[in-house]
Motif scaffolding. Structure first.
Motif, short mmCIF file in Angstrom:
data_model
loop_
_atom_site.label_atom_id
_atom_site.label_comp_id
_atom_site.label_asym_id
_atom_site.label_seq_id
_atom_site.Cartn_x
_atom_site.Cartn_y
_atom_site.Cartn_z
N PHE A 407 7.30 -5.22 -12.07
CA PHE A 407 8.08 -6.06 -11.18
C PHE A 407 7.26 -7.28 -10.79
O PHE A 407 6.02 -7.29 -10.91
CB PHE A 407 8.54 -5.29 -9.94
N GLN A 408 7.93 -8.33 -10.34
CA GLN A 408 7.29 -9.56 -9.93
C GLN A 408 7.29 -9.66 -8.41
O GLN A 408 8.26 -9.28 -7.75
CB GLN A 408 8.02 -10.77 -10.51
N ALA A 409 6.19 -10.17 -7.86
CA ALA A 409 6.09 -10.36 -6.41
C ALA A 409 5.29 -11.63 -6.12
O ALA A 409 4.47 -12.05 -6.93
CB ALA A 409 5.43 -9.15 -5.75
N LYS A 410 5.56 -12.23 -4.95
CA LYS A 410 4.85 -13.42 -4.52
C LYS A 410 3.76 -13.05 -3.53
O LYS A 410 3.82 -12.00 -2.87
CB LYS A 410 5.83 -14.42 -3.87
N LYS A 411 2.77 -13.91 -3.42
CA LYS A 411 1.65 -13.66 -2.50
C LYS A 411 2.16 -13.46 -1.09
O LYS A 411 3.03 -14.20 -0.61
CB LYS A 411 0.67 -14.83 -2.56
N ASP A 412 1.64 -12.42 -0.43
CA ASP A 412 1.96 -12.05 0.95
C ASP A 412 3.38 -11.53 1.12
O ASP A 412 3.84 -11.33 2.26
CB ASP A 412 1.72 -13.22 1.92
N GLU A 413 4.09 -11.29 0.01
CA GLU A 413 5.43 -10.72 0.11
C GLU A 413 5.30 -9.25 0.53
O GLU A 413 4.56 -8.48 -0.08
CB GLU A 413 6.15 -10.82 -1.23
N LYS A 414 6.05 -8.87 1.58
CA LYS A 414 5.98 -7.51 2.11
C LYS A 414 7.08 -6.68 1.48
O LYS A 414 8.27 -7.01 1.57
CB LYS A 414 6.11 -7.53 3.63
N LEU A 415 6.67 -5.55 0.87
CA LEU A 415 7.61 -4.70 0.15
C LEU A 415 7.52 -3.26 0.65
O LEU A 415 6.47 -2.81 1.14
CB LEU A 415 7.32 -4.73 -1.35
N GLN A 416 8.64 -2.56 0.51
CA GLN A 416 8.68 -1.13 0.79
C GLN A 416 9.16 -0.42 -0.46
O GLN A 416 10.23 -0.69 -0.98
CB GLN A 416 9.61 -0.83 1.95
N LEU A 417 8.34 0.50 -0.97
CA LEU A 417 8.66 1.25 -2.17
C LEU A 417 8.92 2.70 -1.78
O LEU A 417 8.14 3.30 -1.01
CB LEU A 417 7.51 1.19 -3.18
N THR A 418 10.01 3.28 -2.31
CA THR A 418 10.40 4.64 -1.97
C THR A 418 10.66 5.43 -3.25
O THR A 418 11.34 4.94 -4.16
CB THR A 418 11.67 4.65 -1.10
N LEU A 419 10.10 6.63 -3.33
CA LEU A 419 10.30 7.51 -4.47
C LEU A 419 10.74 8.87 -3.93
O LEU A 419 10.00 9.51 -3.16
CB LEU A 419 9.03 7.67 -5.29
N VAL A 420 11.96 9.31 -4.32
CA VAL A 420 12.47 10.59 -3.86
C VAL A 420 12.78 11.46 -5.06
O VAL A 420 13.21 10.97 -6.12
CB VAL A 420 13.72 10.43 -2.97
N SER A 421 12.55 12.75 -4.93
CA SER A 421 12.87 13.71 -5.98
C SER A 421 13.03 15.09 -5.37
O SER A 421 12.24 15.48 -4.50
CB SER A 421 11.76 13.75 -7.04
N ASN A 422 14.05 15.80 -5.82
CA ASN A 422 14.23 17.19 -5.42
C ASN A 422 13.60 18.15 -6.42
O ASN A 422 13.68 19.36 -6.24
CB ASN A 422 15.72 17.50 -5.27
N ALA A 423 12.97 17.59 -7.48
CA ALA A 423 12.41 18.42 -8.54
C ALA A 423 10.89 18.54 -8.45
O ALA A 423 10.32 19.52 -8.94
CB ALA A 423 12.81 17.88 -9.90
N PHE A 424 10.20 17.54 -7.88
CA PHE A 424 8.74 17.57 -7.82
C PHE A 424 8.26 16.83 -6.58
O PHE A 424 9.02 16.12 -5.92
CB PHE A 424 8.13 16.94 -9.09
#
Length: 489
Positions: A407-424
């Motif tokens: 993915f592409q992002a700009k300097k000082d860009e604030k991001l929230q990444l979420t990973l959900v799984s019911n298997a692991f």
């Protein structure tokens, strides 16, 4: 470097205040000479930043000298080496000599005629006064001759023979020949065993080991002699204060046999037996050879109902050195699974063996070609990527499966990444990876959203492309997941 006079000792020449200083290799000091000095902020700094005073002395090949460094101001460290105008070649070092508290004592055997340098320094870069002395050392302890193979029961005792550091030790000598491969094992239930192999003059440790005999505290050296001549084995405890009973075994081992060719996709069955080759830790093994290409992912699975399986993969060129290893990676008891991305084109060797040196028995080994690592997908900020981890996905060095997304992002860009799984148990890893370069992790999260779901708040350090790995926390975990990247206000 400031020095003052010191009260004369019997047989000791004292250096007086104001003696002319030499270059960085130090002023001259002779055997039976003692002096006082002081480490100051004006003294030269070694590579580790510690200040030191330098001295030099002359010695003949095989001459043994005892050097002591004492101080009430700092933890003394003694270093001996060869000095030229551009570099210092360290030959010996001592921090805390047995029975001397923090003070240092070093017995040094000159490997050849010439000038040697002493560096008087401190362990923690502290400064202050010290006392340095150079004296003749007693002859090396006598070594009992042995004939190969040898199996000797002995005992380290207080008041018995000691090594150059003053620790109780036993010494044995033998004659060897070039190319001879030896296995030397020291076992004891009374102390943590330690082994050293030296040349006959004792000037250099050719090999040494603490716990190389597998599980426990027994020591083992596996060494191929590089020259005809006499050698000395030093058997002692890791701690300079420990004594007790021991057993020393020395035997010649045959060179490793040629590995058996391995075929991708075909399982082979074998048996670990007493006649098999031995690894450095004493464990017997069977070796298999295969060819691969740079970037190719290979997987080896070793199963056994008779022993705790252990796998190693290394290059077939030169002496074997493991590039990767695994004990219980299959996640099904004590069977092993090893995944490796090959670093270059060429031939490789797999060693199938028990974890313990005493184990034997039947096994099955399967080698799988997993092909090149999958190319990363693409995820757009503000969207959700859905996928499934499977056994064919890329894996980390720990064996955890992952899918990668760019993915592409700009300097000082604030991001929230979420990973959900019911298997692991979900795990997030954000980093960078240029083409042909290893992955560089920048931030990770395990349970930031809940006990098994991951959420990571992250700020891009600069403009550019990044990689997020949607992965399991541990090995052998697969299943469906959802990955989301969002901008934070």
């Amino acid at each position: 470097m400031r020095r003052s006079s010191v009260l004369p000792l019997a047989g000791v020449v004292v250096l007086a205040l104001g003696a002319p200083a030499l270059a960085q290799d130090g002023r001259r000091i002779a055997v039976s000479e003692a002096l006082q000095g002081e480490l100051t902020a004006r003294d030269p700094a070694a590579e580790d930043g510690a200040r030191y005073d330098g001295y030099r002395f002359q010695a003949r090949a095989g001459e043994r000298v005892a050097i002591t460094l004492e101080s009430d101001s700092f933890d003394p460290v003694l270093v001996v080496g060869r000095q030229d105008r551009r570099s210092f070649d360290e030959l010996a070092r001592n921090d805390d000599a047995p029975g001397r508290g923090l003070n240092a004592r070093l017995v040094f055997t000159a490997p050849e005629d010439g000038a040697y340098a002493i560096r008087a320094t401190s362990l923690d870069e502290a400064l202050g006064g010290y006392q340095l002395a150079l004296a003749s050392a007693p002859a090396a302890p006598a070594a009992a001759p042995l004939t190969l193979p040898a199996n000797i029961a002995g005992q380290l005792q207080e008041g018995g023979a000691v090594n150059d550091d003053g620790a109780p030790a036993a010494f044995y000598s033998f004659s060897g020949r070039v190319g001879q491969h030896l296995a030397i094992t020291l076992k004891s239930s009374d102390f943590d065993a330690y082994l050293v192999l030296r040349g006959a003059d004792g000037s250099e440790a050719l090999d040494e080991d603490d716990d190389g005999a597998g599980e426990g505290t027994d020591a083992r050296i596996s060494h191929t002699l590089e020259a005809d001549g006499d050698y000395v084995i030093e058997a002692r405890a890791l701690s300079a204060e420990d004594v007790g009973r021991y057993r020393l075994q020395v035997e010649e081992t045959p060179p490793p046999p040629e590995p058996t060719p391995a075929v991708f996709g075909q399982a082979v069955e074998g048996e670990i037996a007493d006649a098999d080759a031995q690894a450095d830790n004493g464990a017997h093994y069977d070796a298999y050879r295969f060819s691969g290409t740079e970037g190719q992912r290979v997987q080896a699975v070793l199963r056994s109902g008779d022993f705790d399986a252990y796998l190693e993969i290394g290059s077939a060129e030169g002496a074997f050195e493991a590039l990767a290893s695994d004990d219980d990676g299959l996640g099904e008891g004590t069977d092993a699974r090893l995944n490796l991305t090959l670093p270059s084109d060429g031939d490789y060797v797999i060693r199938a063996m028990p974890l313990g040196a005493e184990e034997r028995g039947l096994y099955s080994l399967e080698l799988t070609d997993r092909g090149p690592e999958p190319a990363p997908g693409v995820v757009v900020i503000g969207e959700t990527a859905r996928g499934t981890l499977s056994a064919s996905d890329a894996t980390t060095e720990e064996g955890a499966a992952f899918d990668a997304y760019r993915f592409q992002a700009k300097k000082d860009e604030k991001l929230q990444l979420t990973l959900v799984s019911n298997a692991f148990d979900a795990f997030l890893d954000v980093g960078r990876q240029a083409e042909g370069e290893p992955y560089e992790s920048l931030a990770t999260d395990d349970d930031g959203l809940s006990d098994t779901h991951a959420r990571l708040s992250w700020t891009a350090p600069e403009d550019g492309g990044y990689v997020v790995r949607a992965r399991s926390f541990g090995p052998n975990a697969t299943g469906a997941y959802a990955l989301t990247i969002e901008r934070k206000p």
